[in-house]
Design a protein around this motif. Structure first.
Motif, mmCIF file in Angstrom:
data_model
loop_
_atom_site.group_PDB
_atom_site.id
_atom_site.type_symbol
_atom_site.label_atom_id
_atom_site.label_comp_id
_atom_site.label_asym_id
_atom_site.label_seq_id
_atom_site.Cartn_x
_atom_site.Cartn_y
_atom_site.Cartn_z
ATOM 1 N N ALA A 61 -11.312 -16.895 8.406
ATOM 2 C CA ALA A 61 -11.236 -16.864 9.847
ATOM 3 C C ALA A 61 -9.748 -16.881 10.086
ATOM 4 O O ALA A 61 -9.311 -16.167 11.295
ATOM 5 C CB ALA A 61 -12.165 -18.042 10.604
ATOM 6 N N ASN A 62 -9.053 -17.576 9.491
ATOM 7 C CA ASN A 62 -7.438 -17.569 9.759
ATOM 8 C C ASN A 62 -6.615 -16.593 9.166
ATOM 9 O O ASN A 62 -5.349 -16.949 8.941
ATOM 10 C CB ASN A 62 -7.065 -19.030 9.896
ATOM 11 C CG ASN A 62 -7.866 -20.092 10.759
ATOM 12 O OD1 ASN A 62 -7.304 -19.809 11.944
ATOM 13 N ND2 ASN A 62 -8.658 -20.865 10.499
ATOM 14 N N GLN A 63 -7.371 -15.770 8.364
ATOM 15 C CA GLN A 63 -6.522 -14.790 7.695
ATOM 16 C C GLN A 63 -5.473 -15.215 6.603
ATOM 17 O O GLN A 63 -4.703 -14.631 6.597
ATOM 18 C CB GLN A 63 -5.778 -13.866 8.704
ATOM 19 C CG GLN A 63 -6.833 -13.013 9.688
ATOM 20 C CD GLN A 63 -6.004 -11.967 10.430
ATOM 21 O OE1 GLN A 63 -4.817 -11.787 10.168
ATOM 22 N NE2 GLN A 63 -6.987 -11.160 10.937
ATOM 23 N N ARG A 64 -5.891 -16.297 6.002
ATOM 24 C CA ARG A 64 -5.477 -16.887 5.045
ATOM 25 C C ARG A 64 -5.557 -16.109 3.290
ATOM 26 O O ARG A 64 -4.915 -16.131 2.584
ATOM 27 C CB ARG A 64 -5.297 -18.436 4.715
ATOM 28 C CG ARG A 64 -4.696 -18.962 5.938
ATOM 29 C CD ARG A 64 -4.661 -20.346 5.823
ATOM 30 N NE ARG A 64 -6.084 -21.142 5.865
ATOM 31 C CZ ARG A 64 -6.664 -21.733 6.867
ATOM 32 N NH1 ARG A 64 -5.647 -21.720 7.969
ATOM 33 N NH2 ARG A 64 -7.949 -22.166 6.715
ATOM 34 N N THR A 65 -6.897 -15.602 3.493
ATOM 35 C CA THR A 65 -7.431 -15.177 2.107
ATOM 36 C C THR A 65 -7.014 -13.605 1.873
ATOM 37 O O THR A 65 -7.121 -12.846 2.697
ATOM 38 C CB THR A 65 -9.016 -15.216 2.228
ATOM 39 O OG1 THR A 65 -9.440 -16.479 2.480
ATOM 40 C CG2 THR A 65 -9.464 -14.711 0.613
ATOM 41 N N VAL A 66 -6.479 -13.483 0.772
ATOM 42 C CA VAL A 66 -5.918 -12.277 0.313
ATOM 43 C C VAL A 66 -6.684 -11.868 -0.956
ATOM 44 O O VAL A 66 -7.037 -12.485 -1.710
ATOM 45 C CB VAL A 66 -4.295 -12.156 -0.141
ATOM 46 C CG1 VAL A 66 -4.060 -10.805 -0.510
ATOM 47 C CG2 VAL A 66 -3.620 -13.033 1.348
ATOM 48 N N LEU A 67 -7.438 -10.666 -0.958
ATOM 49 C CA LEU A 67 -7.909 -10.050 -1.759
ATOM 50 C C LEU A 67 -7.037 -8.882 -2.642
ATOM 51 O O LEU A 67 -6.592 -7.989 -1.916
ATOM 52 C CB LEU A 67 -9.170 -9.348 -1.436
ATOM 53 C CG LEU A 67 -10.018 -10.329 -0.655
ATOM 54 C CD1 LEU A 67 -11.369 -9.623 -0.005
ATOM 55 C CD2 LEU A 67 -10.535 -11.615 -1.382
ATOM 56 N N LEU A 68 -7.228 -8.756 -4.098
ATOM 57 C CA LEU A 68 -6.803 -7.955 -4.978
ATOM 58 C C LEU A 68 -7.987 -7.038 -5.067
ATOM 59 O O LEU A 68 -9.349 -7.713 -5.613
ATOM 60 C CB LEU A 68 -6.147 -8.213 -6.179
ATOM 61 C CG LEU A 68 -5.721 -7.097 -7.062
ATOM 62 C CD1 LEU A 68 -4.861 -6.201 -6.686
ATOM 63 C CD2 LEU A 68 -5.332 -7.976 -8.464
ATOM 64 N N VAL A 69 -7.982 -5.612 -4.573
ATOM 65 C CA VAL A 69 -9.417 -4.879 -4.840
ATOM 66 C C VAL A 69 -8.808 -3.666 -5.448
ATOM 67 O O VAL A 69 -7.875 -3.254 -5.441
ATOM 68 C CB VAL A 69 -10.091 -4.649 -3.266
ATOM 69 C CG1 VAL A 69 -10.415 -5.848 -2.548
ATOM 70 C CG2 VAL A 69 -8.896 -3.859 -2.577
#
Length: 180
Positions: A61-69
């Motif tokens: 929700a706070n845009q802290r999670t980053v994904l490698l896709v």
């Protein structure tokens, strides 16, 4: 929102912010990570419940999670995930040892690989260094795999910190790398 993929090693890989649609796949990756840590002599760092669902949801929700896709067969896969937390981390206020500096930094928390490709966690760390320059991270004394990743990525072992969000098993090894 797509993040710059500069620094990725393989064509077709990119970094992006997680959304709530990613939550089921992310939860499965965390389950895999917990099992892998336990099988490799580190059963207590994340136990059976870390990270808690509400923490993961808050990160998204706070845009802290980053994904490698990447994409295989027209379908996107999450290769690795981590929380990238800007600002001062209260856990890092007290250290038995010394940080490299007192400059502004970001912290990597809750990093986990899906196990689909080699070196995905290292790729995430390299991306964070390239985009933020001054990165702190900690890991459990029993997490030999993460210690190896951090040390081979040029992080300095700065000392020991104590987690403030749990009553037991609080000691962590603190690392920092600052791209001057």
């Amino acid at each position: 929102m797509t993040l710059s993929s500069t620094g990725t090693k393989a064509a077709g890989r990119r970094f992006r912010r997680a959304t709530m649609r990613d939550l089921p796949q992310m939860q499965a990756i965390y389950v895999r990570a917990r099992h892998l840590m336990a099988a490799n002599g580190n059963p207590t760092q994340w136990g059976n419940t870390f990270p808690k669902d509400e923490v993961v949801r808050d990160d998204i929700a706070n845009q802290r999670t980053v994904l490698l896709v990447d994409h295989v067969g027209g379908k996107e896969r999450i290769l690795a995930q981590f929380a990238l937390c800007p600002g001062e981390d209260p856990t890092y206020k007290h250290i038995e040892g010394a940080w490299l500096d007192d400059d502004t930094y970001v912290t990597i928390h809750r990093i986990a690989s899906a196990g689909l490709v080699k070196h995905a966690a290292r790729e995430c760390i390299t991306w964070a260094l390239k985009h933020y320059g001054n990165v702190r991270i900690d890991t459990h004394p029993n997490n030999k795999a993460m210690q190896h990743v951090l040390e081979t990525a040029g992080f300095a072992r700065c000392g020991l910190i104590q987690l403030i969000d749990r009553p037991t098993d609080t000691t962590r090894i603190a690392y920092q790398r600052h791209e001057w």
